[in-house]
Motif scaffolding. Structure first.
Motif, PDB file in Angstrom:
ATOM      1  N   UNK A   1       0.863  -1.167   0.000  1.00  0.00           N
ATOM      2  CA  UNK A   1       0.000   0.000   0.000  1.00  0.00           C
ATOM      3  C   UNK A   1       0.902   1.220   0.000  1.00  0.00           C
ATOM      4  N   UNK A   2       1.166   1.780  -1.162  1.00  0.00           N
ATOM      5  CA  UNK A   2       2.095   2.886  -1.272  1.00  0.00           C
ATOM      6  C   UNK A   2       1.455   4.161  -0.775  1.00  0.00           C
TER       7      UNK A   2
ATOM      8  N   UNK B   1      -4.314   5.230  -1.520  1.00  0.00           N
ATOM      9  CA  UNK B   1      -3.286   4.400  -0.894  1.00  0.00           C
ATOM     10  C   UNK B   1      -1.955   5.129  -0.772  1.00  0.00           C
ATOM     11  N   UNK B   2      -1.900   6.377  -1.215  1.00  0.00           N
ATOM     12  CA  UNK B   2      -0.673   7.158  -1.120  1.00  0.00           C
ATOM     13  C   UNK B   2       0.231   7.054  -2.320  1.00  0.00           C
ATOM     14  N   UNK B   3      -0.182   6.400  -3.370  1.00  0.00           N
ATOM     15  CA  UNK B   3       0.664   6.250  -4.550  1.00  0.00           C
ATOM     16  C   UNK B   3       0.765   7.539  -5.349  1.00  0.00           C
TER      17      UNK B   3
ATOM     18  N   UNK C   1     -10.767  10.276  -8.915  1.00  0.00           N
ATOM     19  CA  UNK C   1     -11.862   9.310  -8.964  1.00  0.00           C
ATOM     20  C   UNK C   1     -12.143   8.789  -7.556  1.00  0.00           C
ATOM     21  N   UNK C   2     -12.867   7.699  -7.440  1.00  0.00           N
ATOM     22  CA  UNK C   2     -13.293   7.221  -6.119  1.00  0.00           C
ATOM     23  C   UNK C   2     -12.139   6.727  -5.260  1.00  0.00           C
ATOM     24  N   UNK C   3     -10.994   6.402  -5.870  1.00  0.00           N
ATOM     25  CA  UNK C   3      -9.814   6.002  -5.099  1.00  0.00           C
ATOM     26  C   UNK C   3      -8.744   7.089  -5.109  1.00  0.00           C
ATOM     27  N   UNK C   4      -9.143   8.295  -5.518  1.00  0.00           N
ATOM     28  CA  UNK C   4      -8.283   9.478  -5.561  1.00  0.00           C
ATOM     29  C   UNK C   4      -7.194   9.407  -6.617  1.00  0.00           C
TER      30      UNK C   4
END
Length: 238
Positions: free
Chosen positions: A9-10, A150-152, A109-112
């Protein structure tokens, strides 16, 4: 190790001051029609642009002032630019960015994910190069530093998947990206080595003098190169 690599999870470390706050802006455009969705995914530029102009009920110049319609989204929260980027339709990307302005480049989007995340993940080198160019116009490279849920950063995604052309486009424009690590303590260089992509690792080591080599469990990119049994990768790091 390989399984861990794929499940990382980056996420951001200390972070850059240039990085926009990773929050998802509300969509003002409503739900995207199935006709527009298919036109975007299939790269049908004329059809997609015609649908957007039709929905705005005016010319391209008039539509540019009506922000709401250009920000309509799919069920996953993908904007029109996310879909074009995910499928690598660079000509469509150019027209959409011109039509919608800079706000589309940093849309989430929904996961940024931004459109750049989508293009980098898919390995569309030309699309990534174009999005980088558009994002850096006017001397503002902040979109390149955006992080998803997730910070990617887009660089993390491209490096993890060994997409060398995408990595090169990003580190050429913003070498400082490679100095960033995530909440797991993982750098783009470590991920490039884990992906066994010599070209991606070479782009980072050549372009980024301050690149972090940090990896999982107190390991670094050199440990990863030894683990991969690659003298060529190891030589890039030492």
């Amino acid at each position: 190790m390989e399984l861990l690599h794929h499940s990382i999870q980056l996420s951001a470390g200390p972070g850059s001051a240039a990085a926009p706050t990773p929050t998802q802006p509300p969509s003002d455009g409503g739900t995207m029609s199935s006709e527009l969705y298919l036109a975007l995914c299939r790269g049908r530029k004329k059809e997609a642009m015609a649908l957007l102009r039709q929905q705005h009920g005016g010319t391209a110049a008039a539509a540019a002032n009506q922000v709401a319609g250009i920000h309509q989204v799919s069920a996953e929260g993908n904007s029109v630019l996310h879909l074009a980027a995910e499928h690598g339709h660079d000509k469509l990307i150019h027209d959409l960015a011109s039509f919608g302005g800079r706000s589309l480049l940093s849309s989430r989007n929904s996961t940024l994910d931004t459109p750049l995340h989508c293009a980098a993940r898919a390995g569309h080198g030309k699309a990534v190069s174009l999005l980088v160019q558009l994002s850096c116009e006017g001397g503002d490279e902040s979109t390149l530093w955006c992080r998803n849920e997730a910070g990617n950063t887009a660089l993390h995604l491209a490096a993890r998947l060994g997409h060398a052309a995408a990595v090169e486009a990003m580190v050429s424009a913003a070498p400082g990206l490679a100095s960033e690590v995530n909440n797991a303590g993982v750098s783009a260089l470590y991920l490039a080595v884990m992906s066994r992509s010599v070209p991606a690792a070479r782009s980072i080591t050549t372009r980024c003098p301050n690149a972090s080599a940090a990896g999982l469990s107190s390991q670094n990119a050199l440990h990863a190169a030894v683990f991969q049994g690659s003298d060529e990768l190891a030589s890039l790091i030492t």
